[in-house]
Design an enzyme around this catalytic site. Structure first.
Site, PDB file in Angstrom:
ATOM      1  N   LYS A 266    -106.962  -0.253 -53.255  1.00  0.00           N
ATOM      2  CA  LYS A 266    -106.469   0.675 -52.348  1.00  0.00           C
ATOM      3  C   LYS A 266    -105.372   1.288 -52.861  1.00  0.00           C
ATOM      4  O   LYS A 266    -105.395   2.745 -53.215  1.00  0.00           O
ATOM      5  CB  LYS A 266    -106.128   0.309 -50.945  1.00  0.00           C
ATOM      6  CG  LYS A 266    -107.260  -0.786 -50.433  1.00  0.00           C
ATOM      7  CD  LYS A 266    -108.231  -0.041 -49.883  1.00  0.00           C
ATOM      8  CE  LYS A 266    -109.563  -0.948 -49.468  1.00  0.00           C
ATOM      9  NZ  LYS A 266    -109.338  -1.996 -48.507  1.00  0.00           N
TER      10      LYS A 266
ATOM     11  N   TRP B 239    -109.982  -4.910 -39.961  1.00  0.00           N
ATOM     12  CA  TRP B 239    -109.755  -5.886 -41.013  1.00  0.00           C
ATOM     13  C   TRP B 239    -109.072  -7.192 -40.521  1.00  0.00           C
ATOM     14  O   TRP B 239    -109.535  -8.505 -40.653  1.00  0.00           O
ATOM     15  CB  TRP B 239    -108.981  -5.535 -42.262  1.00  0.00           C
ATOM     16  CG  TRP B 239    -109.637  -4.554 -43.037  1.00  0.00           C
ATOM     17  CD1 TRP B 239    -109.481  -2.941 -42.932  1.00  0.00           C
ATOM     18  CD2 TRP B 239    -110.980  -4.687 -43.661  1.00  0.00           C
ATOM     19  NE1 TRP B 239    -110.425  -2.549 -43.885  1.00  0.00           N
ATOM     20  CE2 TRP B 239    -111.445  -3.506 -44.143  1.00  0.00           C
ATOM     21  CE3 TRP B 239    -111.701  -5.981 -44.032  1.00  0.00           C
ATOM     22  CZ2 TRP B 239    -112.502  -3.668 -45.038  1.00  0.00           C
ATOM     23  CZ3 TRP B 239    -112.571  -5.754 -44.618  1.00  0.00           C
ATOM     24  CH2 TRP B 239    -113.081  -4.735 -45.140  1.00  0.00           C
TER      25      TRP B 239
ATOM     26  N   ASP C 226    -101.563  -9.157 -44.693  1.00  0.00           N
ATOM     27  CA  ASP C 226    -102.590  -8.286 -45.373  1.00  0.00           C
ATOM     28  C   ASP C 226    -101.951  -6.791 -45.812  1.00  0.00           C
ATOM     29  O   ASP C 226    -101.951  -6.120 -44.582  1.00  0.00           O
ATOM     30  CB  ASP C 226    -103.934  -8.309 -44.674  1.00  0.00           C
ATOM     31  CG  ASP C 226    -104.957  -7.378 -45.282  1.00  0.00           C
ATOM     32  OD1 ASP C 226    -104.447  -6.975 -46.712  1.00  0.00           O
ATOM     33  OD2 ASP C 226    -106.236  -7.409 -44.831  1.00  0.00           O
TER      34      ASP C 226
HETATM   35  C1  PLP Z   1    -110.157  -3.057 -47.920  1.00  0.00           C
HETATM   36  C2  PLP Z   1    -109.371  -4.028 -47.125  1.00  0.00           C
HETATM   37  C3  PLP Z   1    -109.962  -5.529 -47.212  1.00  0.00           C
HETATM   38  C4  PLP Z   1    -111.075  -5.923 -47.687  1.00  0.00           C
HETATM   39  O1  PLP Z   1    -110.870  -5.791 -48.921  1.00  0.00           O
HETATM   40  P1  PLP Z   1    -111.970  -6.544 -50.110  1.00  0.00           P
HETATM   41  O2  PLP Z   1    -111.124  -6.445 -51.423  1.00  0.00           O
HETATM   42  O3  PLP Z   1    -113.115  -5.718 -49.814  1.00  0.00           O
HETATM   43  O4  PLP Z   1    -112.232  -7.842 -49.835  1.00  0.00           O
HETATM   44  C5  PLP Z   1    -108.848  -6.035 -46.326  1.00  0.00           C
HETATM   45  N1  PLP Z   1    -108.043  -5.814 -45.556  1.00  0.00           N
HETATM   46  C6  PLP Z   1    -107.721  -4.453 -45.617  1.00  0.00           C
HETATM   47  C7  PLP Z   1    -106.390  -4.045 -44.826  1.00  0.00           C
HETATM   48  C8  PLP Z   1    -108.317  -3.720 -46.427  1.00  0.00           C
HETATM   49  O5  PLP Z   1    -108.017  -2.248 -46.473  1.00  0.00           O
END
Ligand code: PLP
Length: 367
Positions: free
Chosen positions: A202, A104, A178
């Site tokens: 998540k 990511w 993130d």
């Molecule tokens: C799933 C995820 C993303 C992407 O998320 P979207 O909502 O699909 O844009 C980005 N960073 C991490 C750490 C993720 O687990």
């Protein structure tokens, strides 16, 4: 009450507390006696404004978010934030520092430079350094305190890597993080961060809402030239109502916050999360090499545990047979294969125990 005899190990959209889904079911047609579903009410109605207000307050309480931080529930997923953080915070800066520690943050790194004049400087690359078996330690990040910010991903959902020791802000530019796949799984010191963002699907709620927690002084960097829909300041000036927010996902997220409070908050859930992860890693490590996880001890994710057997065919059988036993969505990420068990807050310890028992039985048969 129907208890589903299944455990959902999906990385996202992921498991939600059954109690939350039951509340949502009970309130589906008539929220709080007002005769309308949350899904069909105006985002400007008193009922929804109250839902949004309490979701924000409960999140603030759970993470002990200081008063000088603003909270937004945005759309576009974590992926939209890869660009929004640059558009909003790098205006007038020459450089943004970016740490790549897995899938990511690698994608973030590849996107951040678009629509920006700032140089996106690669501060460290965990793939080159460790083939994604470890995370680059902050001492080895090549960052400039004068950069607009440094971006990193605290838990790499695909590679099963986590900064178990959370990087400290000393000597750093503002830290943009993130936290999509671990927010609310353990205590954090919000004051260590400039911006925290996380897609809800998540560890919080359904897809469609993205949490952004931003230190107030950084909002001064948001230029009027950024279109309002991408502009943090525009959303904050309008109390998160610049345009229609993702009302239903925010409502469910709010129910999850209340569920977490009722379970002792982030501090309590951390103890449970540690126990779940340690149980699963112990099963992998005591399998005499039948189950393999290459991640270094100090960087093993407590949220997303990846493992594989010696053979791809066996991995496939494992996923299929586990599914038939009610252990669902264990297939690894498309580019990596193997298995991935996501152990988010809503996964009960019984789910992990059932998985570990199945792993023993599978190894006895095919090992
Ligand atoms: C799933 C995820 C993303 C992407 O998320 P979207 O909502 O699909 O844009 C980005 N960073 C991490 C750490 C993720 O687990």
């Amino acid at each position: 009450m129907i208890t589903l005899n299944k455990y959902n190990f999906s990385a996202g959209p992921a498991i939600l507390p059954e109690a939350v889904l039951q509340t949502a079911q009970a309130e589906m047609l008539d929220y709080n006696g007002i005769g309308s579903s949350v899904m069909t009410m105006s985002h400007r109605s008193d009922a929804f404004i109250s839902i949004l207000y309490h979701a924000e307050q409960d999140l603030r309480q759970l993470l002990h978010i200081p008063d000088n931080y603003k909270i937004l529930f945005m759309q576009g997923g974590a992926s939209a934030q890869f660009n929004m953080v640059v558009m909003n915070l790098a205006n007038g800066f020459k450089r943004v520092d970016s740490v790549v520690s897995g899938n990511w943050s690698r994608i973030a790194h590849s996107q951040m430079g678009k629509l920006s004049n700032a140089q996106i400087h690669l501060a460290a690359h965990g793939g080159d350094l460790y083939n994604y078996t470890d995370v680059p330690s902050p001492e080895n990040w090549d960052v400039d305190p004068n950069s607009a910010f440094v971006h990193y991903c605290i838990n790499e959902t695909v590679h099963g890597l986590q900064y178990r020791n959370i990087p400290k802000p000393e000597g750093m530019p503002p830290i943009v993080c993130d936290m999509s796949s671990e927010i609310l799984s353990r205590p954090i010191n919000v004051a260590d961060f400039g911006v925290i963002y996380a897609g809800a699907q998540k560890n919080i709620g359904p897809s469609g809402a993205t949490i952004v927690i931003i230190r107030e002084d950084l909002l001064e960097r948001c230029s009027d030239r950024i279109p309002d829909v991408w502009n943090y300041q525009s959303h904050i000036s309008r109390q998160g109502m610049y345009n229609t927010p993702a009302t239903y996902p925010i409502y469910i997220s709010g129910l999850v916050f209340r569920w977490l409070q009722a379970h002792g908050g982030v501090e309590q859930i951390q103890a449970l999360n540690t126990m779940k992860a340690e149980t699963l890693y112990a099963a992998i490590d005591s399998s005499n090499g039948f189950y393999i996880n290459h991640v270094k001890q100090q960087a093993r994710s407590h949220m997303n545990v990846i493992f594989h057997t010696p053979e791809k065919e066996l991995d496939k059988m494992f996923v299929q047979q586990a599914n038939a036993h009610g252990l669902c969505a264990l297939q690894g990420y498309k580019s990596i294969g193997g298995m991935r068990a996501s152990l988010y807050n809503a996964m009960p310890i019984q789910g992990v125990e059932a998985l570990v028992n199945f792993m023993r039985e599978f190894q006895r048969r095919y090992g």
